[in-house]
Design a protein around this motif. Structure first.
Motif, PDB file in Angstrom:
ATOM      1  N   ALA A  17       0.821  -1.210   0.000  1.00 16.16           N
ATOM      2  CA  ALA A  17       0.000   0.000   0.000  1.00 16.16           C
ATOM      3  C   ALA A  17       0.853   1.258   0.000  1.00 16.16           C
ATOM      4  O   ALA A  17       1.898   1.335   0.648  1.00 16.16           O
ATOM      5  CB  ALA A  17      -0.916   0.008   1.215  1.00 16.16           C
ATOM      6  N   HIS A  18       0.374   2.248  -0.740  1.00 14.07           N
ATOM      7  CA  HIS A  18       0.923   3.610  -0.742  1.00 14.07           C
ATOM      8  C   HIS A  18      -0.290   4.527  -0.622  1.00 14.07           C
ATOM      9  O   HIS A  18      -0.977   4.795  -1.613  1.00 14.07           O
ATOM     10  CB  HIS A  18       1.703   3.883  -2.031  1.00 14.07           C
ATOM     11  N   GLY A  19      -0.605   4.926   0.615  1.00  9.99           N
ATOM     12  CA  GLY A  19      -1.824   5.690   0.841  1.00  9.99           C
ATOM     13  C   GLY A  19      -3.037   4.853   0.459  1.00  9.99           C
ATOM     14  O   GLY A  19      -3.192   3.731   0.914  1.00  9.99           O
ATOM     15  N   SER A  20      -3.890   5.384  -0.411  1.00  8.12           N
ATOM     16  CA  SER A  20      -5.091   4.645  -0.827  1.00  8.12           C
ATOM     17  C   SER A  20      -4.871   3.865  -2.122  1.00  8.12           C
ATOM     18  O   SER A  20      -5.818   3.436  -2.768  1.00  8.12           O
ATOM     19  CB  SER A  20      -6.272   5.605  -0.977  1.00  8.12           C
ATOM     20  N   PHE A  21      -3.610   3.675  -2.505  1.00  7.89           N
ATOM     21  CA  PHE A  21      -3.265   2.897  -3.696  1.00  7.89           C
ATOM     22  C   PHE A  21      -2.645   1.587  -3.241  1.00  7.89           C
ATOM     23  O   PHE A  21      -1.649   1.585  -2.515  1.00  7.89           O
ATOM     24  CB  PHE A  21      -2.290   3.677  -4.588  1.00  7.89           C
ATOM     25  N   TYR A  33      -4.756  -3.860  -8.868  1.00  6.02           N
ATOM     26  CA  TYR A  33      -4.377  -2.523  -8.435  1.00  6.02           C
ATOM     27  C   TYR A  33      -5.639  -1.801  -8.005  1.00  6.02           C
ATOM     28  O   TYR A  33      -6.582  -1.672  -8.781  1.00  6.02           O
ATOM     29  CB  TYR A  33      -3.688  -1.773  -9.580  1.00  6.02           C
ATOM     30  N   ASP A  34      -5.669  -1.378  -6.757  1.00  5.31           N
ATOM     31  CA  ASP A  34      -6.786  -0.622  -6.206  1.00  5.31           C
ATOM     32  C   ASP A  34      -6.332   0.826  -6.122  1.00  5.31           C
ATOM     33  O   ASP A  34      -5.546   1.192  -5.260  1.00  5.31           O
ATOM     34  CB  ASP A  34      -7.150  -1.173  -4.829  1.00  5.31           C
ATOM     35  N   ALA A  35      -6.809   1.644  -7.067  1.00  7.39           N
ATOM     36  CA  ALA A  35      -6.445   3.064  -7.108  1.00  7.39           C
ATOM     37  C   ALA A  35      -7.557   3.857  -6.437  1.00  7.39           C
ATOM     38  O   ALA A  35      -8.484   4.333  -7.093  1.00  7.39           O
ATOM     39  CB  ALA A  35      -6.234   3.518  -8.543  1.00  7.39           C
ATOM     40  N   ALA A  36      -7.499   3.925  -5.116  1.00  6.37           N
ATOM     41  CA  ALA A  36      -8.476   4.671  -4.321  1.00  6.37           C
ATOM     42  C   ALA A  36      -9.906   4.230  -4.629  1.00  6.37           C
ATOM     43  O   ALA A  36     -10.801   5.049  -4.782  1.00  6.37           O
ATOM     44  CB  ALA A  36      -8.304   6.163  -4.532  1.00  6.37           C
ATOM     45  N   GLY A  37     -10.113   2.909  -4.751  1.00  5.35           N
ATOM     46  CA  GLY A  37     -11.444   2.371  -4.968  1.00  5.35           C
ATOM     47  C   GLY A  37     -11.718   1.934  -6.399  1.00  5.35           C
ATOM     48  O   GLY A  37     -12.702   1.260  -6.661  1.00  5.35           O
ATOM     49  N   THR A  38     -10.882   2.323  -7.344  1.00  3.44           N
ATOM     50  CA  THR A  38     -11.008   1.864  -8.721  1.00  3.44           C
ATOM     51  C   THR A  38     -10.130   0.619  -8.862  1.00  3.44           C
ATOM     52  O   THR A  38      -8.911   0.713  -8.738  1.00  3.44           O
ATOM     53  CB  THR A  38     -10.560   2.944  -9.728  1.00  3.44           C
ATOM     54  N   TYR A  85       5.877   1.614  -1.449  1.00  2.82           N
ATOM     55  CA  TYR A  85       4.711   0.887  -0.949  1.00  2.82           C
ATOM     56  C   TYR A  85       5.142   0.108   0.269  1.00  2.82           C
ATOM     57  O   TYR A  85       6.258  -0.399   0.330  1.00  2.82           O
ATOM     58  CB  TYR A  85       4.181  -0.080  -2.016  1.00  2.82           C
TER      59      TYR A  85
END
Length: 88
Positions: A17-21, A33-38, A85
Motif C-alpha cells: 500500500a501507498h496511501g489509498s493505492f 491494483y486498487d487506485a483509491a477504490g477503482t 509501498y
C-alpha cells in the motif's frame, strides 16, 4: 540440478500500500491494483529487479524497476520517480 516445485517464493508476492493505492501481487502472476477504490486486474512478471505489469484490456505493459528492503517496495513510477509501498 533443477528441482521442480521447489522455487523460492517471489518476494513481491503480497499486498503493498501507498496511501489509498494498493497493489496485490499473487504467486500465480496475476495482480490487482486498487487506485483509491477503482479496481484494475492485471498480470505481472519479474526478472531480477525488472517488473512488467499488463493491465486487463491493455496491449502494452508498464515496464519499470523495483527493489524490496524489509517491508518496503520501491517502484519507479511512469515519470521515473520513486514510489514506496509498504507491505500490509
Amino acid at each position: 540440478i533443477a528441482l521442480t516445485g521447489c522455487s523460492k517464493e517471489n518476494p513481491i508476492v503480497g499486498k503493498w500500500a501507498h496511501g489509498s493505492f494498493i497493489y496485490t501481487f499473487n504467486a500465480d502472476g496475476t495482480c490487482q491494483y486498487d487506485a483509491a477504490g477503482t479496481i484494475m486486474k492485471c498480470k505481472y512478471k519479474t526478472d531480477g529487479n525488472k517488473l512488467s505489469i499488463t493491465y486487463d484490456g491493455d496491449k502494452i505493459s508498464f515496464d519499470t524497476t523495483f527493489s524490496i528492503k524489509g517491508k518496503e517496495l520501491n517502484v519507479k513510477d511512469s515519470f521515473g520517480s520513486d514510489t514506496i509501498y509498504t507491505k500490509k
